[in-house]
Structure formats: structure tokens, C-alpha cells
Design a protein around this motif. Structure first.
Motif, PDB file in Angstrom:
ATOM      1  N   ALA A  14       0.831  -1.201   0.000  1.00  0.00           N
ATOM      2  CA  ALA A  14       0.000   0.000   0.000  1.00  0.00           C
ATOM      3  C   ALA A  14       0.871   1.258   0.000  1.00  0.00           C
ATOM      4  N   GLY A  15       1.933   1.247   0.773  1.00  0.00           N
ATOM      5  CA  GLY A  15       2.843   2.390   0.807  1.00  0.00           C
ATOM      6  C   GLY A  15       3.522   2.615  -0.539  1.00  0.00           C
ATOM      7  N   ALA A  16       3.925   1.549  -1.191  1.00  0.00           N
ATOM      8  CA  ALA A  16       4.561   1.667  -2.507  1.00  0.00           C
ATOM      9  C   ALA A  16       3.573   2.184  -3.543  1.00  0.00           C
ATOM     10  N   ALA A  17       2.334   1.723  -3.478  1.00  0.00           N
ATOM     11  CA  ALA A  17       1.317   2.203  -4.416  1.00  0.00           C
ATOM     12  C   ALA A  17       1.043   3.687  -4.204  1.00  0.00           C
ATOM     13  N   TYR A  18       0.972   4.109  -2.953  1.00  0.00           N
ATOM     14  CA  TYR A  18       0.738   5.524  -2.655  1.00  0.00           C
ATOM     15  C   TYR A  18       1.923   6.377  -3.127  1.00  0.00           C
ATOM     16  N   ALA A  19       3.131   5.887  -2.911  1.00  0.00           N
ATOM     17  CA  ALA A  19       4.315   6.624  -3.362  1.00  0.00           C
ATOM     18  C   ALA A  19       4.318   6.745  -4.883  1.00  0.00           C
ATOM     19  N   ALA A  20       3.952   5.685  -5.577  1.00  0.00           N
ATOM     20  CA  ALA A  20       3.885   5.736  -7.045  1.00  0.00           C
ATOM     21  C   ALA A  20       2.840   6.742  -7.498  1.00  0.00           C
ATOM     22  N   TYR A  21       1.722   6.799  -6.804  1.00  0.00           N
ATOM     23  CA  TYR A  21       0.677   7.773  -7.119  1.00  0.00           C
ATOM     24  C   TYR A  21       1.201   9.193  -6.939  1.00  0.00           C
ATOM     25  N   LYS A  22       1.889   9.459  -5.826  1.00  0.00           N
ATOM     26  CA  LYS A  22       2.404  10.797  -5.554  1.00  0.00           C
ATOM     27  C   LYS A  22       3.452  11.210  -6.598  1.00  0.00           C
ATOM     28  N   VAL A  23       4.318  10.280  -6.994  1.00  0.00           N
ATOM     29  CA  VAL A  23       5.340  10.588  -7.997  1.00  0.00           C
ATOM     30  C   VAL A  23       4.676  10.871  -9.338  1.00  0.00           C
ATOM     31  N   THR A  24       3.658  10.085  -9.694  1.00  0.00           N
ATOM     32  CA  THR A  24       2.946  10.311 -10.948  1.00  0.00           C
ATOM     33  C   THR A  24       2.271  11.676 -10.950  1.00  0.00           C
ATOM     34  N   LYS A  25       1.650  12.016  -9.837  1.00  0.00           N
ATOM     35  CA  LYS A  25       0.979  13.317  -9.721  1.00  0.00           C
ATOM     36  C   LYS A  25       1.984  14.458  -9.853  1.00  0.00           C
ATOM     37  N   ARG A  26       3.124  14.349  -9.182  1.00  0.00           N
ATOM     38  CA  ARG A  26       4.146  15.390  -9.251  1.00  0.00           C
ATOM     39  C   ARG A  26       4.732  15.480 -10.660  1.00  0.00           C
ATOM     40  N   TYR A  27       4.914  14.336 -11.330  1.00  0.00           N
ATOM     41  CA  TYR A  27       5.423  14.329 -12.706  1.00  0.00           C
ATOM     42  C   TYR A  27       4.469  15.087 -13.620  1.00  0.00           C
ATOM     43  N   GLN A  28       3.167  14.854 -13.454  1.00  0.00           N
ATOM     44  CA  GLN A  28       2.179  15.553 -14.279  1.00  0.00           C
ATOM     45  C   GLN A  28       2.194  17.060 -13.994  1.00  0.00           C
ATOM     46  N   GLU A  29       2.327  17.438 -12.726  1.00  0.00           N
ATOM     47  CA  GLU A  29       2.403  18.857 -12.377  1.00  0.00           C
ATOM     48  C   GLU A  29       3.629  19.513 -13.013  1.00  0.00           C
ATOM     49  N   ASN A  30       4.772  18.828 -12.935  1.00  0.00           N
ATOM     50  CA  ASN A  30       5.995  19.358 -13.540  1.00  0.00           C
ATOM     51  C   ASN A  30       5.853  19.459 -15.051  1.00  0.00           C
ATOM     52  N   LYS A  31       5.176  18.488 -15.655  1.00  0.00           N
ATOM     53  CA  LYS A  31       4.954  18.480 -17.101  1.00  0.00           C
ATOM     54  C   LYS A  31       4.091  19.675 -17.508  1.00  0.00           C
ATOM     55  N   GLU A  32       3.065  19.973 -16.711  1.00  0.00           N
ATOM     56  CA  GLU A  32       2.209  21.129 -16.987  1.00  0.00           C
ATOM     57  C   GLU A  32       2.989  22.431 -16.851  1.00  0.00           C
ATOM     58  N   ILE A  33       3.852  22.516 -15.856  1.00  0.00           N
ATOM     59  CA  ILE A  33       4.685  23.713 -15.684  1.00  0.00           C
ATOM     60  C   ILE A  33       5.625  23.874 -16.875  1.00  0.00           C
ATOM     61  N   ASP A  34       6.222  22.771 -17.330  1.00  0.00           N
ATOM     62  CA  ASP A  34       7.101  22.842 -18.493  1.00  0.00           C
ATOM     63  C   ASP A  34       6.345  23.297 -19.735  1.00  0.00           C
ATOM     64  N   MET A  35       5.083  22.877 -19.882  1.00  0.00           N
ATOM     65  CA  MET A  35       4.271  23.307 -21.023  1.00  0.00           C
ATOM     66  C   MET A  35       4.018  24.811 -20.954  1.00  0.00           C
ATOM     67  N   ILE A  36       3.766  25.338 -19.763  1.00  0.00           N
ATOM     68  CA  ILE A  36       3.542  26.778 -19.611  1.00  0.00           C
ATOM     69  C   ILE A  36       4.808  27.545 -19.967  1.00  0.00           C
ATOM     70  N   VAL A  37       5.945  27.044 -19.507  1.00  0.00           N
ATOM     71  CA  VAL A  37       7.219  27.708 -19.793  1.00  0.00           C
ATOM     72  C   VAL A  37       7.504  27.706 -21.294  1.00  0.00           C
ATOM     73  N   ASN A  38       7.127  26.626 -21.969  1.00  0.00           N
ATOM     74  CA  ASN A  38       7.394  26.503 -23.405  1.00  0.00           C
ATOM     75  C   ASN A  38       6.252  27.044 -24.259  1.00  0.00           C
ATOM     76  N   ASP A  39       5.394  27.870 -23.690  1.00  0.00           N
ATOM     77  CA  ASP A  39       4.270  28.479 -24.411  1.00  0.00           C
ATOM     78  C   ASP A  39       3.350  27.441 -25.040  1.00  0.00           C
ATOM     79  N   ASP A  40       3.044  26.390 -24.296  1.00  0.00           N
ATOM     80  CA  ASP A  40       2.123  25.324 -24.711  1.00  0.00           C
ATOM     81  C   ASP A  40       2.538  24.625 -26.003  1.00  0.00           C
ATOM     82  N   VAL A  41       3.826  24.637 -26.291  1.00  0.00           N
ATOM     83  CA  VAL A  41       4.344  23.906 -27.445  1.00  0.00           C
ATOM     84  C   VAL A  41       4.832  22.548 -26.954  1.00  0.00           C
TER      85      VAL A  41
END
Length: 85
Positions: A14-41
């Protein structure tokens, strides 16, 4: 003994699954920030760059979790000391 071993295994899973969820969520947040920085390209990334981004997200989650654990530890220690003094 078998019951507690199974219970421990379930907790680890359960702890490993939760950690994987948190990493996936943070990866998506970072990806969205990178898209904003790159003018949605959309930027094509190699597998090595994607793994690096995942590692960056995992590191951020690790340090965030460590900081929370230290705060909980200090609060618990302070409560215990004030209770016994």
C-alpha cells in the motif's frame, strides 16, 4: 507470525502504491509547468529525458515526505516531553 508477515507485506504494498501515485501526480504537475514555460508547445523528449523527469519528481516527493515526517516526529517528541514533565 504468518498473519503479521502478511499484514506487513500489505502495508508495504500500500505504501509503494501511494508513493507511485504521488510521484505520478508530481510528474504531471511538472509536465504542466514545463508546457507553460514553453508556451504550450509540445516538446518531444527522449526516454532518457523522461526518466530524468520522473527521477526529479521522485526526488521532490521524497524530500517533501521527509520534511513532513520530521515535523510529525518533532511534534510528537514535544508532546511526549511536555506530558512527562
Amino acid at each position: 507470525m504468518g498473519f503479521f508477515k502478511s499484514l506487513l507485506g500489505l502495508g508495504v504494498a500500500a505504501g509503494a502504491a501511494y508513493a507511485a501515485y504521488k510521484v505520478t501526480k508530481r510528474y504531471q504537475e511538472n509536465k504542466e509547468i514545463d508546457m507553460i514555460v514553453n508556451d504550450d508547445v509540445p516538446v518531444e523528449k527522449s526516454a532518457k529525458e523522461v526518466v530524468g523527469d520522473i527521477a526529479r519528481a521522485a526526488t521532490e516527493v521524497f524530500f517533501e515526505t521527509k520534511d513532513k515526517a520530521v515535523c510529525v516526529y518533532n511534534d510528537t517528541k514535544d508532546k511526549a516531553v511536555s506530558t512527562y514533565n
